[in-house]
Each structure stands twice: as structure tokens, then as C-alpha cells.
Design an enzyme around this catalytic site. Structure first.
Site, mmCIF file in Angstrom:
data_model
loop_
_atom_site.group_PDB
_atom_site.id
_atom_site.type_symbol
_atom_site.label_atom_id
_atom_site.label_comp_id
_atom_site.label_asym_id
_atom_site.label_seq_id
_atom_site.Cartn_x
_atom_site.Cartn_y
_atom_site.Cartn_z
ATOM 1 N N TRP A 163 0.822 -1.204 0.000
ATOM 2 C CA TRP A 163 0.000 0.000 0.000
ATOM 3 C C TRP A 163 0.860 1.260 0.000
ATOM 4 C CZ3 TRP A 163 -4.469 -0.597 -1.871
ATOM 5 C CH2 TRP A 163 -5.155 -1.801 -1.683
ATOM 6 N N LYS B 47 -12.100 -1.442 7.006
ATOM 7 C CA LYS B 47 -11.258 -2.384 7.726
ATOM 8 C C LYS B 47 -11.702 -2.551 9.174
ATOM 9 C CE LYS B 47 -8.224 -2.614 4.290
ATOM 10 N NZ LYS B 47 -7.974 -3.810 3.484
ATOM 11 N N ASP C 280 -1.356 6.766 6.357
ATOM 12 C CA ASP C 280 -2.481 5.947 5.939
ATOM 13 C C ASP C 280 -2.685 4.913 7.039
ATOM 14 O OD1 ASP C 280 -4.268 4.159 4.853
ATOM 15 O OD2 ASP C 280 -3.025 3.623 3.125
#
Length: 375
Positions: free
Chosen positions: A102, A211, A187
Site C-alpha cells: 500500500w 477495515k 495511511d
């Protein structure tokens, strides 16, 4: 009702009480005669939910008055481009610390966005080993490895790499970078609200809700007012962070049902004792899982360095891919789903987000022992 034990990495498990609250209110919200999904985002019924969600976020995290709490759309992937579009001025550079897939994606988007607007992006540190499909990540950087130019627009990190199972601040030896006057941006999509952190340390934190705190389609952004004010004005208004900041995240129609569900989850989280209690719960789940892996070290293997092991996404390998396929299939027969590792790395991945019940983890651990002994 036969609900499975959901270990999916995202969209992920939601607390049953939050879902039951939504079920009970689905067709008649607050005695209004219609669903919350049918209400105007300008109406008092929905705005009460919207404001409560923001207030709960501020309360649970202790968000200071210096920071805004925003709800935006487009997923964290949109923020990969939106952040550099806002914050990298012409001639300046954004720095990226990459510890997994990511982080790679965030940097890739930043290169494109900054080039369009006369800036640049660079990787200040990467822990990747190898090239292409063989590239692996097993740890976060050590503090001395991160070199930050004091003239940089910001430094970006990914707090928890969902795919590779690598996480910051699991151990005191793996803290977030401390870039001084350069804003730190994180993030936190896959480990937001699993425990307390100090928002004042960060210029901006963003997290896709799917999530740990709600359904897909909403991103929570905590951003300093100073960064909002300095943001570029030569990009479309809908992408400027000042637009939701100046309009309470109600400039255009927000994902009202998603925010309603976030409110439900946050209320449940507060009722569980807040983030202190949630951290204890989550750490115990992860400790038990890693102990089970280490106990059967001849059969299960964690590729992540011990100090960087994620509390949220526990990844491990079995002796062969055939063993892994059989493990996933047998677990599914017992009502445990979402255990297959990401397609890019394979293996097994157990996501232990807030809503994952400790009893599910205990059942999985018992199965792991049985499976290893019978292999």
C-alpha cells in the site's frame, strides 16, 4: 441465524450490536417513517447522526481543536492522489516511507499527481527486498534509516501493511518517523482505532472505514487546520480538503448510510470501554495467534520480523501451497472464512480487527493445532 467467523481483511467484520441496531432502525429511523438512507443529508435527523459520529471520533481519540475531522469519499486510494494534489506546491517534494504494497501504491499515485502540478515525489526509505513479484516486505524501517529533507512538503507512511502483515509501533524499536517540522502523514486504513494515538503528532491521518470502523465507501480524515489552509486552490474544488472542512463534510451528498454505520460502530466501541480496553483485547488476540504459530514452528512460519509483526493482520505460511489451500478449505467447513492470503503474496492471513471476537481466535488456534498435528 448462522453467522460465520469472519477474518476477512476488508470489507471486514462489523460488531453484531452495530448491525442489529441498523436492522432495527432500517425501515423506520428515529420514528421518522423512513430509513436513514432516505433522509436528506440537510435534514435534522441525518445531521444528528453525522455530528454524533464526528463527536465520537473526537472523544475516543482526543482529537485537538487544531485538527479537523472529515468524511470523504473515493476510498483511501483516492487520497493517494488527493493528498499530494493538495499539499505539494510547485517545485517541492513529498517523501514516502515504503514498507509494503500500500505504501508502493501511495507513492505511485503521488508521482503522477505531483508531476501534473510541478512538484515531485520520492521514496526516502523502503524496506522492500527483491524485485517485481519476488519483492517482499518483512519489517518497518528503523528510525535511523529514514532521512528527511527539511524542505519536504510532507512525509508519508503506511501504519499497517494489510497484505504483508507489517505494522509500526508494535515495539518501541519501530516508532513512526519523527520528521521535525515536516508534516507527518499516515495511511491508517487497516489499524485505525485499534488503540489510542496522539493525532497532534500528525499533519494528516486517513483511514478507509471498511477495515475497522464501518462499511466501504467512507474515508475518515483527521487533518491539521494549518495544512487545510495551506492547500492548493488551483485544483478542482471537490478535491480540495478545505471543501469538506468548510462544509462539515456536507458540501455534496455524503455516503449517509456508511456514516450512520460508523456512528453505530463508534458507539459500540465506546460502550466496550474505549480504545484502552480495545487495545488490550486486540493485543491478546494477536499474542495468542503468534504463540500458536511459534509453537508449531516446523509447520507454520511467520515471514515478518518479530518486532514488526502486525496486531491487525497476522500472516503466515504453511509448508506448501497445497497445505494452505487445504487449511483454508477445512477452516471454511468449520465456519471460519477470509483466511486466504492476498493473491499477490499467498499464504494465510488472519485479520483480527476490533469486531473479531476473541472466541473466534481461540477456535482458530485450536484448529491450527489440530491441523498441524494431522498433517
Amino acid at each position: 441465524m448462522n453467522r460465520v467467523k469472519n477474518f476477512n481483511a476488508g470489507p471486514a467484520a462489523l460488531p453484531l450490536p452495530a448491525l442489529e441496531r441498523a436492522r432495527d432502525e432500517l425501515v423506520d429511523f428515529a420514528s421518522s417513517g423512513m430509513s436513514v438512507m432516505e433522509h436528506s443529508h440537510r435534514g435534522k435527523e441525518y445531521e444528528k447522526v453525522h455530528d454524533e459520529a464526528i463527536a465520537l471520533l473526537r472523544e475516543l481519540l482526543g482529537v485537538p481543536d487544531s485538527h479537523e475531522v472529515l468524511f470523504v469519499q473515493g476510498g483511501a486510494s483516492q487520497l493517494f492522489a488527493q493528498i499530494p494534489m493538495n499539499l505539494v506546491e510547485k517545485g517541492r517534494t513529498a517523501e514516502y516511507v515504503v514498507s509494503g504494497a500500500w505504501g508502493e501504491k501511495a507513492f505511485s499515485e503521488a508521482k503522477v499527481a505531483t508531476a501534473m502540478l510541478g512538484g515531485a515525489a520520492r521514496v526516502s526509505c523502503s524496506t522492500g527486498v527483491g524485485e517485481g513479484k519476488e519483492k517482499s516486505y518483512t519489517r518497518v524501517p528503523r528510525p535511523a534509516e529514514v532521512k528527511v529533507d527539511p524542505e519536504s512538503a510532507y512525509v508519508h507512511v503506511t501504519s499497517n501493511e494489510t497484505i504483508h502483515g507489517v505494522q509500526y509501533e508494535v515495539d518501541p524499536g519501530r516508532p513512526f518517523p519523527a520528521p521535525g517540522a515536516v508534516p507527518l502523514i499516515a495511511d491508517m486504513s487497516s489499524d485505525f482505532l485499534w488503540r489510542r494515538f496522539d493525532p497532534a503528532r500528525f499533519g494528516l491521518v486517513y483511514a478507509g472505514a471498511q477495515k475497522n470502523i464501518g462499511p466501504s465507501g467512507v474515508v475518515v480524515v483527521i487533518v491539521s487546520k494549518e495544512l487545510v489552509a495551506r492547500g492548493r486552490k488551483d485544483i478542482p474544488k471537490i478535491f480540495q480538503l478545505r471543501t469538506p472542512a468548510e462544509n462539515r463534510s456536507l458540501y455534496n451528498t455524503p455516503p449517509t448510510f456508511g456514516i450512520y454505520m460508523i456512528r453505530n460502530v463508534l458507539a459500540w466501541l465506546k460502550g466496550q470501554g474505549g480504545l484502552g480496553a480495545m487495545e488490550q483485547r486486540n493485543r491478546l488476540k494477536a499474542q495468542k495467534l503468534y504463540a500458536a504459530i511459534d509453537q508449531h514452528a516446523s509447520f507454520y512460519r511467520s515471514p515478518v520480523e518479530r518486532e514488526s509483526r502486525s496486531v491487525m493482520n497476522v500472516v503466515f505460511r504453511l509448508p506448501s501451497e497445497q497445505d494452505e489451500e487445504r487449511f483454508v478449505a477445512e477452516a471454511k467447513k468449520r465456519g471460519m472464512v477470509g483466511l486466504k492470503g492476498h493473491r499477490s503474496v499467498g499464504g494465510i492471513r488472519v485479520s483480527t480487527y476490533n469486531a473479531v471476537e476473541p472466541a473466534w481466535v481461540d477456535e482458530l488456534i485450536a484448529f491450527m493445532g489440530e491441523f498441524a498435528r494431522g498433517a
